[in-house]
Design a protein around this motif. Structure first.
Motif, PDB file in Angstrom:
ATOM      1  N   VAL A 187       0.889  -1.341  -0.065  1.00 54.47           N
ATOM      2  CA  VAL A 187      -0.134   0.165   0.103  1.00 54.47           C
ATOM      3  C   VAL A 187       1.074   1.136   0.051  1.00 54.47           C
ATOM      4  CG1 VAL A 187      -1.854  -1.291   1.295  1.00 54.47           C
ATOM      5  CG2 VAL A 187      -0.263  -0.044   2.419  1.00 54.47           C
ATOM      6  N   CYS A 188       0.368   2.501  -0.256  1.00 51.47           N
ATOM      7  CA  CYS A 188       0.961   3.676  -0.136  1.00 51.47           C
ATOM      8  C   CYS A 188       0.581   4.369   1.385  1.00 51.47           C
ATOM      9  CB  CYS A 188       0.483   4.725  -1.231  1.00 51.47           C
ATOM     10  SG  CYS A 188       1.381   4.082  -2.747  1.00 51.47           S
ATOM     11  N   LEU A 189       1.521   5.015   2.046  1.00 50.40           N
ATOM     12  CA  LEU A 189       1.330   5.304   3.267  1.00 50.40           C
ATOM     13  C   LEU A 189       1.728   6.861   3.383  1.00 50.40           C
ATOM     14  CD1 LEU A 189       2.653   2.242   5.405  1.00 50.40           C
ATOM     15  CD2 LEU A 189       0.307   2.862   5.170  1.00 50.40           C
ATOM     16  N   PRO A 190       1.110   7.854   4.020  1.00 49.24           N
ATOM     17  CA  PRO A 190       1.507   9.097   4.069  1.00 49.24           C
ATOM     18  C   PRO A 190       2.303   9.456   5.232  1.00 49.24           C
ATOM     19  CG  PRO A 190      -0.635   8.946   4.759  1.00 49.24           C
ATOM     20  CD  PRO A 190      -0.275   7.468   4.466  1.00 49.24           C
ATOM     21  N   VAL A 191       3.640   9.581   4.995  1.00 44.75           N
ATOM     22  CA  VAL A 191       4.572   9.599   6.041  1.00 44.75           C
ATOM     23  C   VAL A 191       4.549  11.241   6.709  1.00 44.75           C
ATOM     24  CG1 VAL A 191       6.976   9.787   6.898  1.00 44.75           C
ATOM     25  CG2 VAL A 191       6.101   8.105   5.043  1.00 44.75           C
ATOM     26  N   GLY A 192       4.426  11.417   7.985  1.00 44.85           N
ATOM     27  CA  GLY A 192       4.321  12.825   8.644  1.00 44.85           C
ATOM     28  C   GLY A 192       2.813  13.195   8.667  1.00 44.85           C
ATOM     29  N   ARG A 193       1.798  12.380   8.239  1.00 42.23           N
ATOM     30  CA  ARG A 193       0.533  12.697   8.226  1.00 42.23           C
ATOM     31  C   ARG A 193      -0.265  12.326   9.623  1.00 42.23           C
ATOM     32  NH1 ARG A 193      -2.372  13.566   3.196  1.00 42.23           N
ATOM     33  NH2 ARG A 193      -4.285  14.069   4.601  1.00 42.23           N
ATOM     34  N   ARG A 194      -1.106  12.973  10.005  1.00 42.07           N
ATOM     35  CA  ARG A 194      -2.003  12.652  11.136  1.00 42.07           C
ATOM     36  C   ARG A 194      -2.994  11.574  10.803  1.00 42.07           C
ATOM     37  NH1 ARG A 194      -1.054  13.705  16.578  1.00 42.07           N
ATOM     38  NH2 ARG A 194      -3.039  14.069  17.044  1.00 42.07           N
ATOM     39  N   VAL A 195      -3.074  10.553  11.349  1.00 43.13           N
ATOM     40  CA  VAL A 195      -3.973   9.388  10.984  1.00 43.13           C
ATOM     41  C   VAL A 195      -4.760   8.755  12.173  1.00 43.13           C
ATOM     42  CG1 VAL A 195      -2.206   8.793   8.993  1.00 43.13           C
ATOM     43  CG2 VAL A 195      -1.904   7.511  11.385  1.00 43.13           C
ATOM     44  N   ASN A 196      -5.778   8.038  11.938  1.00 42.11           N
ATOM     45  CA  ASN A 196      -6.475   7.387  12.795  1.00 42.11           C
ATOM     46  C   ASN A 196      -6.166   5.974  12.600  1.00 42.11           C
ATOM     47  OD1 ASN A 196      -7.532   9.638  14.228  1.00 42.11           O
ATOM     48  ND2 ASN A 196      -9.118   9.844  12.374  1.00 42.11           N
ATOM     49  N   LEU A 197      -5.880   5.183  13.652  1.00 38.46           N
ATOM     50  CA  LEU A 197      -6.101   3.741  13.671  1.00 38.46           C
ATOM     51  C   LEU A 197      -7.068   3.118  14.308  1.00 38.46           C
ATOM     52  CD1 LEU A 197      -2.811   1.575  13.857  1.00 38.46           C
ATOM     53  CD2 LEU A 197      -4.861   1.037  15.315  1.00 38.46           C
ATOM     54  N   VAL A 198      -7.965   2.227  13.819  1.00 39.37           N
ATOM     55  CA  VAL A 198      -9.109   1.828  14.376  1.00 39.37           C
ATOM     56  C   VAL A 198      -9.072   0.297  14.154  1.00 39.37           C
ATOM     57  CG1 VAL A 198     -11.684   1.588  14.685  1.00 39.37           C
ATOM     58  CG2 VAL A 198     -10.409   3.728  14.276  1.00 39.37           C
TER      59      VAL A 198
END
Length: 325
Positions: A303-314
């Protein structure tokens, strides 16, 4: 493993003919042994809708590097000044760490402000983390830092080599066109109900460890740390993870997400010791949740992951959603 936000598209991912994005393939790290592979990758990127070009020195050679340090640094700055929509590394290997002290980070920052997405993984982890450490990623910049495919690794494979992996390509297209807002995967039981929010960061474990204690190390607390590696026996992975634990890095995170740790060889001395042992040991050492199963690393499906972005993990049951939309 699966990416829930990447559909099994009924139609071609570029059937709607989105606007063509400029994409520059450059080589900041290892030499490419087979120049024809770069041209195959470029043709593939052109065919899926990018206005793709190969940097002038991408095929340079100096020992194991894609040109000497000055050549590779100049290429990096040249791409930054041109500010294409996508700046994609040709391959990983080793070489970016040599450049970190000389990179002009404001030039990287300006390219991101102008919309450039810096894409890669493996050795490219050094650029991503250095950019975070030096404040090159503004909160609302149109560009960004993306852990994602490499031109050679992911777009040059012939049909006999398995071709381009469909999920990897579709996920990359969505990310570069600003349409990817989440990825999902399955993890082990025991994390149902877990929720966490923080800065997404990480990458290749070995490269990440090499920056610990340097000025290029991003001091991120309350983040979501993702990790992967290749050709590293589980005992070396465990040693690296315990170093992060003993340095206080793991305890400072909301969660750690493990991708693929691939292509290692078993030893007769292992006697059942493996990656599951490593994860069990790590979970006993820290209270920070350690999730596995992220489809990312030196594997075909990523997958692609936005490094440095705020993310929610659920986490619901065994389904994990990592969202930033």
């Amino acid at each position: 493993m699966r990416a829930t936000s990447v559909d099994e598209h009924d139609a071609s991912p570029h059937a709607c003919e989105p606007a063509r994005l400029t994409l520059s393939v450059f080589a900041p790290s290892g030499v490419l042994a087979e120049p024809a592979a770069a041209r195959r990758a470029l043709r593939r990127l052109l065919s899926i809708g990018f206005d793709a070009s190969l940097d002038a020195t991408a095929l340079a050679r100096s020992q194991r590097f894609a040109g000497d340090d000055d050549t590779r640094l100049a290429a990096l700055h040249r791409v930054a000044d041109a500010a294409p929509s996508v700046a994609m590394a040709l391959r990983g290997g080793y070489g970016l760490t040599r450049l970190l002290d000389r990179i002009e980070w404001p030039r990287i920052a300006r390219s991101i402000e102008r919309g450039t997405r810096w894409v890669g993984y493996s050795d490219f982890t050094a650029l991503h983390l250095g950019a975070l450490a030096h404040g090159a990623l503004a909160t609302r910049s149109p560009g960004g830092l993306w852990a994602g495919p490499l031109a050679h690794d992911d777009f040059s494979r012939t049909a006999e080599q398995g071709g381009v992996e469909e999920v990897t390509e579709a996920c990359f297209l969505e990310a570069m066109h600003g349409e990817l807002e989440a990825v999902g995967f399955r993890t082990e039981p025991g994390f149902d109900g877990l929720e966490a929010r923080g800065t997404l960061w990480g990458g290749n474990l070995t490269v990440l460890l090499s920056l610990l204690g340097t000025k290029h190390w991003p001091r991120i607390k309350g983040g979501i740390l993702f990790l992967e590696d290749v050709n590293e026996h589980p005992y070396r992975v465990e040693r690296g993870l315990l170093q992060l634990h003993q340095a206080g890095v793991l305890q400072a995170q909301k969660a750690v997400v493990l991708g693929a740790f691939s292509d290692w060889r078993k030893s007769p001395l292992d006697r059942g010791y493996g990656l599951k042992t490593v994860v069990t040991q790590l979970r006993a050492a820290t209270r920070t949740p350690i999730l596995s199963g992220l489809p990312f690393g030196h594997v075909a499906t990523k997958v692609c992951l936005p490094v440095g972005r705020r993310v929610n993990l659920v986490v619901e049951g065994r389904d994990v959603l990592l969202a930033w939309g």
